[in-house]
Motif scaffolding. Sequence first.
Motif, PDB file in Angstrom:
ATOM      1  N   SER A 101       0.817  -1.214   0.000  1.00 51.87           N
ATOM      2  CA  SER A 101       0.000   0.000   0.000  1.00 51.87           C
ATOM      3  C   SER A 101       0.850   1.262   0.000  1.00 51.87           C
ATOM      4  N   ALA A 102       2.106   1.152   0.403  1.00 55.16           N
ATOM      5  CA  ALA A 102       2.997   2.311   0.415  1.00 55.16           C
ATOM      6  C   ALA A 102       3.388   2.744  -0.990  1.00 55.16           C
ATOM      7  N   PHE A 103       3.196   1.856  -1.979  1.00 58.93           N
ATOM      8  CA  PHE A 103       3.699   2.101  -3.325  1.00 58.93           C
ATOM      9  C   PHE A 103       2.602   2.437  -4.334  1.00 58.93           C
ATOM     10  N   GLY A 104       1.413   2.732  -3.830  1.00 56.97           N
ATOM     11  CA  GLY A 104       0.331   3.133  -4.711  1.00 56.97           C
ATOM     12  C   GLY A 104      -0.995   2.531  -4.296  1.00 56.97           C
ATOM     13  N   PRO A 105      -2.093   3.169  -4.687  1.00 53.44           N
ATOM     14  CA  PRO A 105      -3.432   2.728  -4.257  1.00 53.44           C
ATOM     15  C   PRO A 105      -3.864   1.393  -4.843  1.00 53.44           C
ATOM     16  N   HIS A 106      -3.180   0.906  -5.877  1.00 58.63           N
ATOM     17  CA  HIS A 106      -3.551  -0.367  -6.485  1.00 58.63           C
ATOM     18  C   HIS A 106      -2.644  -1.514  -6.032  1.00 58.63           C
ATOM     19  N   SER A 107      -1.779  -1.264  -5.063  1.00 56.86           N
ATOM     20  CA  SER A 107      -0.757  -2.252  -4.705  1.00 56.86           C
ATOM     21  C   SER A 107      -0.915  -2.842  -3.318  1.00 56.86           C
ATOM     22  N   ASP A 108      -2.128  -2.755  -2.769  1.00 54.97           N
ATOM     23  CA  ASP A 108      -2.351  -3.287  -1.424  1.00 54.97           C
ATOM     24  C   ASP A 108      -2.350  -4.809  -1.396  1.00 54.97           C
ATOM     25  N   ASP A 109      -2.242  -5.442  -2.566  1.00 58.63           N
ATOM     26  CA  ASP A 109      -2.214  -6.908  -2.620  1.00 58.63           C
ATOM     27  C   ASP A 109      -0.791  -7.446  -2.824  1.00 58.63           C
ATOM     28  N   HIS A 110       0.204  -6.619  -2.474  1.00 60.87           N
ATOM     29  CA  HIS A 110       1.603  -7.042  -2.561  1.00 60.87           C
ATOM     30  C   HIS A 110       2.364  -6.587  -1.317  1.00 60.87           C
ATOM     31  N   ILE A 111       3.528  -7.171  -1.124  1.00 58.69           N
ATOM     32  CA  ILE A 111       4.469  -6.677  -0.134  1.00 58.69           C
ATOM     33  C   ILE A 111       5.843  -6.611  -0.790  1.00 58.69           C
ATOM     34  N   ARG A 112       6.709  -5.751  -0.252  1.00 54.41           N
ATOM     35  CA  ARG A 112       8.056  -5.646  -0.813  1.00 54.41           C
ATOM     36  C   ARG A 112       9.071  -6.245   0.153  1.00 54.41           C
ATOM     37  N   MET A 113       9.935  -7.082  -0.417  1.00 58.67           N
ATOM     38  CA  MET A 113      11.016  -7.678   0.356  1.00 58.67           C
ATOM     39  C   MET A 113      12.336  -7.317  -0.309  1.00 58.67           C
ATOM     40  N   SER A 114      13.155  -6.549   0.384  1.00 61.59           N
ATOM     41  CA  SER A 114      14.481  -6.232  -0.135  1.00 61.59           C
ATOM     42  C   SER A 114      15.404  -7.410   0.121  1.00 61.59           C
ATOM     43  N   TYR A 115      16.127  -7.834  -0.924  1.00 63.07           N
ATOM     44  CA  TYR A 115      17.114  -8.900  -0.697  1.00 63.07           C
ATOM     45  C   TYR A 115      18.535  -8.345  -0.668  1.00 63.07           C
ATOM     46  N   ALA A 116      18.646  -7.092  -0.198  1.00 65.90           N
ATOM     47  CA  ALA A 116      19.958  -6.506   0.079  1.00 65.90           C
ATOM     48  C   ALA A 116      20.374  -6.904   1.490  1.00 65.90           C
ATOM     49  N   SER A 117      20.393  -8.196   1.734  1.00 62.76           N
ATOM     50  CA  SER A 117      20.753  -8.777   3.026  1.00 62.76           C
ATOM     51  C   SER A 117      21.549 -10.053   2.760  1.00 62.76           C
ATOM     52  N   SER A 118      22.192 -10.549   3.796  1.00 68.82           N
ATOM     53  CA  SER A 118      23.008 -11.754   3.628  1.00 68.82           C
ATOM     54  C   SER A 118      22.131 -12.950   3.272  1.00 68.82           C
ATOM     55  N   MET A 119      22.735 -13.931   2.622  1.00 68.28           N
ATOM     56  CA  MET A 119      21.997 -15.133   2.247  1.00 68.28           C
ATOM     57  C   MET A 119      21.477 -15.872   3.480  1.00 68.28           C
ATOM     58  N   SER A 120      22.253 -15.881   4.537  1.00 67.74           N
ATOM     59  CA  SER A 120      21.806 -16.570   5.755  1.00 67.74           C
ATOM     60  C   SER A 120      20.577 -15.895   6.351  1.00 67.74           C
ATOM     61  N   ASP A 121      20.568 -14.550   6.360  1.00 62.95           N
ATOM     62  CA  ASP A 121      19.402 -13.832   6.867  1.00 62.95           C
ATOM     63  C   ASP A 121      18.189 -14.055   5.967  1.00 62.95           C
ATOM     64  N   ILE A 122      18.424 -14.117   4.672  1.00 63.99           N
ATOM     65  CA  ILE A 122      17.324 -14.348   3.729  1.00 63.99           C
ATOM     66  C   ILE A 122      16.668 -15.701   4.011  1.00 63.99           C
ATOM     67  N   LYS A 123      17.473 -16.731   4.192  1.00 66.94           N
ATOM     68  CA  LYS A 123      16.916 -18.060   4.440  1.00 66.94           C
ATOM     69  C   LYS A 123      16.194 -18.117   5.784  1.00 66.94           C
ATOM     70  N   LYS A 124      16.764 -17.472   6.803  1.00 73.15           N
ATOM     71  CA  LYS A 124      16.090 -17.416   8.105  1.00 73.15           C
ATOM     72  C   LYS A 124      14.768 -16.669   7.980  1.00 73.15           C
ATOM     73  N   GLY A 125      14.796 -15.563   7.220  1.00 74.97           N
ATOM     74  CA  GLY A 125      13.581 -14.772   7.040  1.00 74.97           C
ATOM     75  C   GLY A 125      12.483 -15.557   6.351  1.00 74.97           C
ATOM     76  N   LEU A 126      12.844 -16.313   5.334  1.00 74.10           N
ATOM     77  CA  LEU A 126      11.851 -17.131   4.624  1.00 74.10           C
ATOM     78  C   LEU A 126      11.262 -18.198   5.538  1.00 74.10           C
ATOM     79  N   GLU A 127      12.092 -18.774   6.389  1.00 73.14           N
ATOM     80  CA  GLU A 127      11.597 -19.775   7.350  1.00 73.14           C
ATOM     81  C   GLU A 127      10.560 -19.146   8.284  1.00 73.14           C
ATOM     82  N   ARG A 128      10.858 -17.944   8.763  1.00 72.91           N
ATOM     83  CA  ARG A 128       9.916 -17.276   9.661  1.00 72.91           C
ATOM     84  C   ARG A 128       8.636 -16.892   8.924  1.00 72.91           C
ATOM     85  N   MET A 129       8.777 -16.431   7.698  1.00 71.98           N
ATOM     86  CA  MET A 129       7.602 -16.069   6.918  1.00 71.98           C
ATOM     87  C   MET A 129       6.726 -17.281   6.650  1.00 71.98           C
TER      88      MET A 129
END
Length: 385
Positions: free
Chosen positions: A340-368
């Motif tokens: 919703s931060a990126f426009g009135p038609h985008s409330d059906d998405h979320i943004r995930m930045s992958y400017a993070s370490s691979m280990s954090d990315i995998k941990k994050g996906l597990e939590r998600m």
Amino acid sequence: MSSRLDQVEESATLRLADMTNELKRQGRDILSFNLGEPDFNTPSNIIEAAEKAMKTGKTHYAPAAGIPELRDAIAAKLKSENTLDVSGKNVLVTPGAKQAVFYTTFSLLEEGDEAIVFDPGWVSYDACVKMSGGRTVWVKSNDDGSLPEGLPKYVNKRTRLIIINSPNNPSGAVLDKKDLRLVADLAKDHGLFILSDEIYEKIVYDVKPVSIGSMIPDRTITINGFSKAYAMAGWRIGYAAAPKAIFQNMLKVQQHTATSPTTFVQYGALAAITGPQDSVESMCRQFRERRDVVVKGLCDIGLPCEMPRGAFYAWPKVEGSSEKWAEKFLEAGVGLTPGSAFGPHSDDHIRMSYASSMSDIKKGLERMATVTGGMEGWTKKQKQK
């Protein structure tokens, strides 16, 4: 209080990043995928150039438009890489690309003028338009990030500016020549200007972005910077190339606000643009690896996601309120930005930045996965690897 800010909301990406950092300070284990900032260090040759500049007295005011050496180097880059025939005299060095975006809207828009912004679009475009007295007209992009054929119907006598961002934040989409020609033809036919934000141009995968300024130079303001490609987000250094009349107005705004970009930082930027580019190539390779893991992982846990062709964001689809999803993920220890931060038609998405370490990315996906209910599929995929 000034009424011109009544319709302007604070930056959603920065606000959520602040919330995430506050939870961390409180002792919560939060993995943050909010901000669009490379997690790499600035290359050493850039740091050394800025350090040398400081030690040799480059700590006084610089020319308002930027040091001539950097302006000329940027013009040479734009000519060789982007096919833009500009001289250093028409390049404005700014304290970050965001500042150049505001200078453009402030220089072009009268009270009540309209600016077309494509949805999803970076959160600050709308704010810059509103602070300049204008009105944002949101136009929904196609699901693959391309532009709708019905774009011309959004143009009227109040339309003054079209803002494009390719590669796109947040979707990672890259506009092709057909899309750019559509925008260029509209600008030519209706006397409009184009703001082309090309800050992610060097972070691309198997595609080369085209600068629309090469198609319609007399109507295009090309904006870029050093934050993304050279991991210089905290240095606050960007630039714009614009037709002469617009350039002069943008320069006036800079003269009476920032005065000029930080002097020694400009020497670091000069080293970035004229020095070795291997660090950019290495960073892109790592971003590609992360992108592939993130997109596969999101799909595995039940969040459909288009494959980004540029930048370093994933843009998965969710069902229901994106803000509620972001809250659930934050409770699970993952900081994300609601669509919703990126426009009135985008409330059906979320943004995930992958400017993070691979280990954090995998941990994050597990939590998600614990939130989406897709943990079983995710675990199975990991075991197969």
